[in-house]
Enzyme design. Sequence first.
Site, PDB file in Angstrom:
ATOM      1  N   SER A 158       0.829  -1.208   0.000  1.00  0.00           N
ATOM      2  CA  SER A 158       0.000   0.000   0.000  1.00  0.00           C
ATOM      3  C   SER A 158       0.864   1.258   0.000  1.00  0.00           C
ATOM      4  CB  SER A 158      -0.948  -0.001   1.201  1.00  0.00           C
ATOM      5  OG  SER A 158      -0.239  -0.025   2.424  1.00  0.00           O
ATOM      6  N   TYR A 159       1.940   1.232   0.751  1.00  0.00           N
ATOM      7  CA  TYR A 159       2.881   2.353   0.802  1.00  0.00           C
ATOM      8  C   TYR A 159       3.513   2.576  -0.567  1.00  0.00           C
ATOM      9  CZ  TYR A 159       7.047   4.971   2.384  1.00  0.00           C
ATOM     10  OH  TYR A 159       8.045   5.901   2.547  1.00  0.00           O
ATOM     11  N   ALA A 160       3.967   1.481  -1.181  1.00  0.00           N
ATOM     12  CA  ALA A 160       4.585   1.583  -2.504  1.00  0.00           C
ATOM     13  C   ALA A 160       3.598   2.100  -3.540  1.00  0.00           C
ATOM     14  CB  ALA A 160       5.126   0.218  -2.931  1.00  0.00           C
ATOM     15  N   LYS A 163       3.162   5.844  -3.046  1.00  0.00           N
ATOM     16  CA  LYS A 163       4.358   6.594  -3.422  1.00  0.00           C
ATOM     17  C   LYS A 163       4.569   6.606  -4.941  1.00  0.00           C
ATOM     18  CE  LYS A 163       5.785   8.033   0.558  1.00  0.00           C
ATOM     19  NZ  LYS A 163       5.627   9.477   0.867  1.00  0.00           N
TER      20      LYS A 163
END
Length: 256
Positions: A158-160, A163
Amino acid sequence: MQHLERMTERVVLITGGGGGIARGIARAFADEGAKLILTDLFPGGMEKTKAMLEQDFGAEVFTYVADGAREEEVKAAIEAGAAHFGKLNVVINNAQASASGLTLVQHSREDFDIAIHSGMYATFFYMKHAYPYLKETHGSVINFASGAGISGKPGQSSYAAAKEGIRGMSRVAANEWGADDINVNVVCPLVMTDKLAQWGKENPEMFQKNLDDIPLGRYGDAEKDIGKVCVFLASYDAKYITGDTIFIQGGVGMKP
C-alpha cells in the site's frame, strides 16, 4: 552559515511538520532564513517543532492543524498560511501513513485507504489548492516518494502504491505547470528516524545487514542530507530541474 538572500524571501509549506523527516527539512530551510508554514494532523509535535525553529534560528513559523486526507482542511490550511505571509513559494509533501510490514494478501481495503488517503490524496489536495499561489510566485513543489515503490520492497504494497502514484502525478504536474514556471520534483530518501533507531536496537543483526548494503555506510540525516537537497530544489538554482526523481539514499539502488 551565511544566509542566501533569495531563500529569506521564500515561504515554504511542509506537511507532516510535527517531527521526523519534516522537522529536519524545516531546520534546513530555517537555517537559510526561509519563512515556514507547518501543517500536521496532530498539534503537539508541530508546536514543538515551531518552538525549536524559533529558538535555534529565529525563524518565522506559522502552524495549522489539518488532515491531508480532507480536502477542505487542506484548502483552509493553504489559504491561512498564504494570508499570514502574503504568498506561498514552495510546497513540500512529506506526510504519509501506511500499514507497513503486511504482505499484499494480508492488506485490507482499510489498510490501503490509509496509505492512499494520507499520501496520494493529500499530495493531490495540497498541489491542487497551492497551484494559484505557486503560479503567482513561479514556485516549486517537492513531493516525497520511496525506494520501496521503485524496488518493490516486500511488506510495503500500500505504501509503494501510494508513493508510485505520487511520482506519476508529479510528472503530469511538471508537464502541465511548466508553462507557469512551476517546477515539480520528487525525492526518495533513506533517512534515520526515531522509529528506525528503535527498530535497530530491537533487531541489531538485521539493522547491521541493511547498513552494510548502503555504499556510503550510513543512513541519511534528515536535516543535513535530505533537507539541504530540498533547499536546493526549492531555490532558483534548480529551476531548470523538473519532473525528476532525486535519490538521496547513500548509493542504494543505483540507476544507470
